[in-house]
Write a protein that holds these residues in place. Structure first.
Motif, PDB file in Angstrom:
ATOM      1  N   SER A  25      15.361  -6.441  -4.114  1.00  0.00           N
ATOM      2  CA  SER A  25      16.306  -5.325  -3.607  1.00  0.00           C
ATOM      3  C   SER A  25      15.942  -3.916  -4.323  1.00  0.00           C
ATOM      4  O   SER A  25      15.654  -2.996  -3.819  1.00  0.00           O
ATOM      5  N   THR A  26      15.795  -3.871  -5.574  1.00  0.00           N
ATOM      6  CA  THR A  26      15.076  -2.692  -6.463  1.00  0.00           C
ATOM      7  C   THR A  26      14.031  -2.988  -5.626  1.00  0.00           C
ATOM      8  O   THR A  26      13.755  -1.371  -5.402  1.00  0.00           O
ATOM      9  N   VAL A  27      12.515  -3.549  -5.151  1.00  0.00           N
ATOM     10  CA  VAL A  27      11.962  -3.137  -4.854  1.00  0.00           C
ATOM     11  C   VAL A  27      12.315  -2.564  -3.779  1.00  0.00           C
ATOM     12  O   VAL A  27      11.226  -1.477  -3.474  1.00  0.00           O
ATOM     13  N   GLY A  28      13.003  -3.174  -2.511  1.00  0.00           N
ATOM     14  CA  GLY A  28      13.327  -2.076  -1.438  1.00  0.00           C
ATOM     15  C   GLY A  28      14.038  -1.108  -1.249  1.00  0.00           C
ATOM     16  O   GLY A  28      13.990   0.229  -0.560  1.00  0.00           O
ATOM     17  N   ILE A  29      14.736  -0.578  -2.518  1.00  0.00           N
ATOM     18  CA  ILE A  29      15.225   1.067  -2.416  1.00  0.00           C
ATOM     19  C   ILE A  29      14.084   1.771  -3.056  1.00  0.00           C
ATOM     20  O   ILE A  29      14.263   2.746  -2.975  1.00  0.00           O
ATOM     21  N   PHE A  30      13.977   1.333  -4.359  1.00  0.00           N
ATOM     22  CA  PHE A  30      11.303   1.588  -4.423  1.00  0.00           C
ATOM     23  C   PHE A  30      11.578   2.641  -3.106  1.00  0.00           C
ATOM     24  O   PHE A  30      10.780   4.130  -2.724  1.00  0.00           O
ATOM     25  N   ILE A  31      10.541   1.630  -2.009  1.00  0.00           N
ATOM     26  CA  ILE A  31       9.970   1.855  -0.824  1.00  0.00           C
ATOM     27  C   ILE A  31      10.586   2.882  -0.017  1.00  0.00           C
ATOM     28  O   ILE A  31      10.544   3.877   0.276  1.00  0.00           O
ATOM     29  N   ILE A  32      12.386   2.660   0.140  1.00  0.00           N
ATOM     30  CA  ILE A  32      13.457   3.450   0.862  1.00  0.00           C
ATOM     31  C   ILE A  32      13.112   4.891   0.419  1.00  0.00           C
ATOM     32  O   ILE A  32      13.399   5.803   1.256  1.00  0.00           O
ATOM     33  N   GLN A  76      14.427  10.931  12.591  1.00  0.00           N
ATOM     34  CA  GLN A  76      13.501   9.911  13.599  1.00  0.00           C
ATOM     35  C   GLN A  76      13.333   8.733  12.344  1.00  0.00           C
ATOM     36  O   GLN A  76      13.277   7.739  12.757  1.00  0.00           O
ATOM     37  N   LYS A  77      12.076   9.457  12.442  1.00  0.00           N
ATOM     38  CA  LYS A  77      11.241   9.017  11.452  1.00  0.00           C
ATOM     39  C   LYS A  77      12.170   8.201  10.072  1.00  0.00           C
ATOM     40  O   LYS A  77      11.054   6.629   9.834  1.00  0.00           O
ATOM     41  N   GLN A  78      11.925   8.968   9.159  1.00  0.00           N
ATOM     42  CA  GLN A  78      12.874   8.067   8.016  1.00  0.00           C
ATOM     43  C   GLN A  78      13.804   6.850   8.513  1.00  0.00           C
ATOM     44  O   GLN A  78      13.590   5.967   8.208  1.00  0.00           O
ATOM     45  N   LEU A  79      14.715   7.050   9.875  1.00  0.00           N
ATOM     46  CA  LEU A  79      16.144   5.854   9.821  1.00  0.00           C
ATOM     47  C   LEU A  79      14.244   4.963  10.340  1.00  0.00           C
ATOM     48  O   LEU A  79      14.810   3.667   9.835  1.00  0.00           O
ATOM     49  N   LEU A  80      13.765   4.655  11.849  1.00  0.00           N
ATOM     50  CA  LEU A  80      12.951   4.282  11.974  1.00  0.00           C
ATOM     51  C   LEU A  80      12.545   3.775  10.982  1.00  0.00           C
ATOM     52  O   LEU A  80      12.093   2.109  10.763  1.00  0.00           O
ATOM     53  N   GLN A  81      11.587   4.132   9.513  1.00  0.00           N
ATOM     54  CA  GLN A  81      10.781   3.755   9.111  1.00  0.00           C
ATOM     55  C   GLN A  81      12.412   2.241   7.908  1.00  0.00           C
ATOM     56  O   GLN A  81      11.871   1.585   7.625  1.00  0.00           O
ATOM     57  N   THR A  82      13.105   3.350   7.953  1.00  0.00           N
ATOM     58  CA  THR A  82      14.562   2.557   6.840  1.00  0.00           C
ATOM     59  C   THR A  82      14.446   1.008   7.201  1.00  0.00           C
ATOM     60  O   THR A  82      14.880   0.196   6.962  1.00  0.00           O
ATOM     61  N   ILE A  83      15.178   1.229   8.825  1.00  0.00           N
ATOM     62  CA  ILE A  83      15.031  -0.477   9.991  1.00  0.00           C
ATOM     63  C   ILE A  83      14.365  -1.430   9.610  1.00  0.00           C
ATOM     64  O   ILE A  83      13.819  -2.304   9.621  1.00  0.00           O
ATOM     65  N   ILE A  84      12.574  -0.381  10.196  1.00  0.00           N
ATOM     66  CA  ILE A  84      11.440  -1.701   9.459  1.00  0.00           C
ATOM     67  C   ILE A  84      11.238  -2.302   8.217  1.00  0.00           C
ATOM     68  O   ILE A  84      11.306  -3.376   7.979  1.00  0.00           O
ATOM     69  N   ALA A  85      11.690  -1.525   7.455  1.00  0.00           N
ATOM     70  CA  ALA A  85      11.812  -1.463   5.846  1.00  0.00           C
ATOM     71  C   ALA A  85      13.421  -2.623   6.045  1.00  0.00           C
ATOM     72  O   ALA A  85      12.514  -3.447   4.818  1.00  0.00           O
ATOM     73  N   LEU A  86      14.351  -2.390   5.368  1.00  0.00           N
ATOM     74  CA  LEU A  86      14.958  -3.850   5.809  1.00  0.00           C
ATOM     75  C   LEU A  86      15.584  -4.742   6.373  1.00  0.00           C
ATOM     76  O   LEU A  86      15.122  -6.534   5.750  1.00  0.00           O
ATOM     77  N   ALA A  87      14.169  -4.878   7.271  1.00  0.00           N
ATOM     78  CA  ALA A  87      13.867  -5.762   8.318  1.00  0.00           C
ATOM     79  C   ALA A  87      12.858  -7.092   7.900  1.00  0.00           C
ATOM     80  O   ALA A  87      12.876  -8.358   7.874  1.00  0.00           O
ATOM     81  N   ILE A  88      11.827  -5.791   6.910  1.00  0.00           N
ATOM     82  CA  ILE A  88      11.007  -6.693   6.438  1.00  0.00           C
ATOM     83  C   ILE A  88      11.277  -6.868   5.465  1.00  0.00           C
ATOM     84  O   ILE A  88      11.105  -8.297   4.461  1.00  0.00           O
ATOM     85  N   ILE A  89      12.277  -6.431   4.457  1.00  0.00           N
ATOM     86  CA  ILE A  89      12.712  -6.881   2.854  1.00  0.00           C
ATOM     87  C   ILE A  89      13.977  -8.708   3.670  1.00  0.00           C
ATOM     88  O   ILE A  89      14.302  -9.216   2.460  1.00  0.00           O
ATOM     89  N   LEU A  90      14.740  -8.311   4.772  1.00  0.00           N
ATOM     90  CA  LEU A  90      15.221  -9.548   4.544  1.00  0.00           C
ATOM     91  C   LEU A  90      14.939 -10.340   5.141  1.00  0.00           C
ATOM     92  O   LEU A  90      15.028 -11.548   4.581  1.00  0.00           O
ATOM     93  N   LEU A  91      13.355 -10.399   5.823  1.00  0.00           N
ATOM     94  CA  LEU A  91      12.270 -11.180   6.097  1.00  0.00           C
ATOM     95  C   LEU A  91      11.729 -12.183   5.083  1.00  0.00           C
ATOM     96  O   LEU A  91      12.113 -13.673   4.988  1.00  0.00           O
ATOM     97  N   ILE A  92      11.699 -11.489   4.136  1.00  0.00           N
ATOM     98  CA  ILE A  92      11.262 -12.110   2.382  1.00  0.00           C
ATOM     99  C   ILE A  92      11.518 -12.555   1.389  1.00  0.00           C
ATOM    100  O   ILE A  92      11.434 -13.695   1.589  1.00  0.00           O
ATOM    101  N   ARG A  93      13.230 -12.129   1.915  1.00  0.00           N
ATOM    102  CA  ARG A  93      14.587 -12.552   0.996  1.00  0.00           C
ATOM    103  C   ARG A  93      14.405 -13.955   1.634  1.00  0.00           C
ATOM    104  O   ARG A  93      14.366 -15.065   1.341  1.00  0.00           O
ATOM    105  N   PHE A  94      14.347 -14.243   2.958  1.00  0.00           N
ATOM    106  CA  PHE A  94      14.782 -14.757   3.695  1.00  0.00           C
ATOM    107  C   PHE A  94      13.464 -16.326   3.529  1.00  0.00           C
ATOM    108  O   PHE A  94      13.763 -17.761   2.855  1.00  0.00           O
ATOM    109  N   LEU A  95      12.587 -15.774   3.445  1.00  0.00           N
ATOM    110  CA  LEU A  95      11.606 -16.446   3.317  1.00  0.00           C
ATOM    111  C   LEU A  95      11.980 -17.140   1.236  1.00  0.00           C
ATOM    112  O   LEU A  95      11.663 -18.396   1.253  1.00  0.00           O
ATOM    113  N   LEU A  96      11.794 -16.483   1.098  1.00  0.00           N
ATOM    114  CA  LEU A  96      11.661 -16.571  -0.579  1.00  0.00           C
ATOM    115  C   LEU A  96      13.059 -17.341  -0.776  1.00  0.00           C
ATOM    116  O   LEU A  96      13.251 -18.799  -1.680  1.00  0.00           O
TER     117      LEU A  96
END
Length: 179
Positions: free
Chosen positions: A59-66, A9-29
């Motif tokens: 994407s590379t940084v996101g994969i590293f963090i996840i 549960q903890k890893q899934l929640l962290q992954t979902i939050i990380a993906l949301a942040i990555i998508l937001l950064i991608r959108f803003l960029l």
């Protein structure tokens, strides 16, 4: 199946939050790069190319963090990354001009000193070049000389040599650049 989700549960929640942040950064960029391209009246193909570079980096940084969230040992990951960079470093050393041309292409995109349709003169004592810019790509630009020759000039040399802008691109009735 429910036990599996509860166990991670903890890893899934962290992954979902990380993906949301990555998508937001991608959108803003994406919006920022598109705005810079519009302000500089740049070719949409150049804008898409720069976006691909930044998308790969994010994407590379996101994969590293996840991967850290899922328990990959940082020491093992450090060994893997250092080994990969050693191999990539040797490969980049062998093709350093490609890397320098791509970097110069990114710099030229954000500084946009000239664009398609501009007439330029490259101040090179060995190979003086003058003509109309037909296309600006990731590695080089295409310049049409007065004699009708299509010259391909590397982006990294554009940053090393003096470039005189003789005339700007002409605008047509719609406000778009015309060659």
């Amino acid at each position: 199946m429910l036990e599996l989700f509860q166990g991670y549960q903890k890893q899934l929640l962290q992954t979902i939050i990380a993906l949301a942040i990555i998508l937001l950064i991608r959108f803003l960029l994406y919006k920022t790069i598109k705005r810079v391209g519009k302000m500089g009246e740049l070719d949409p193909n150049r804008t898409r190319l720069i976006f691909k570079y930044f998308n790969f980096f994010i994407s590379t940084v996101g994969i590293f963090i996840i991967s850290i969230f899922w328990g990959v040992n940082i020491d093992d990951l450090g060994w893997f990354i250092s080994s990969a960079f050693a191999v990539i470093g040797v490969a980049f050393f062998a093709v350093w001009s490609i890397l320098s041309n791509v970097t110069a292409g990114i710099i030229l995109f954000f500084s946009f000193p000239f664009k398609i349709g501009d007439r330029i003169r490259i101040q090179d004592k060995d190979f003086p070049t003058e003509g109309l810019i037909e296309d600006i790509r990731a590695f080089h630009i295409h310049i049409r000389s007065d004699e009708g020759e299509l010259l391909t000039y590397p982006n990294n040399l554009l940053l090393q040599k003096g470039v005189a802008q003789i005339s700007k691109a002409k605008k047509d009735d719609d406000g778009k650049d015309s060659i």
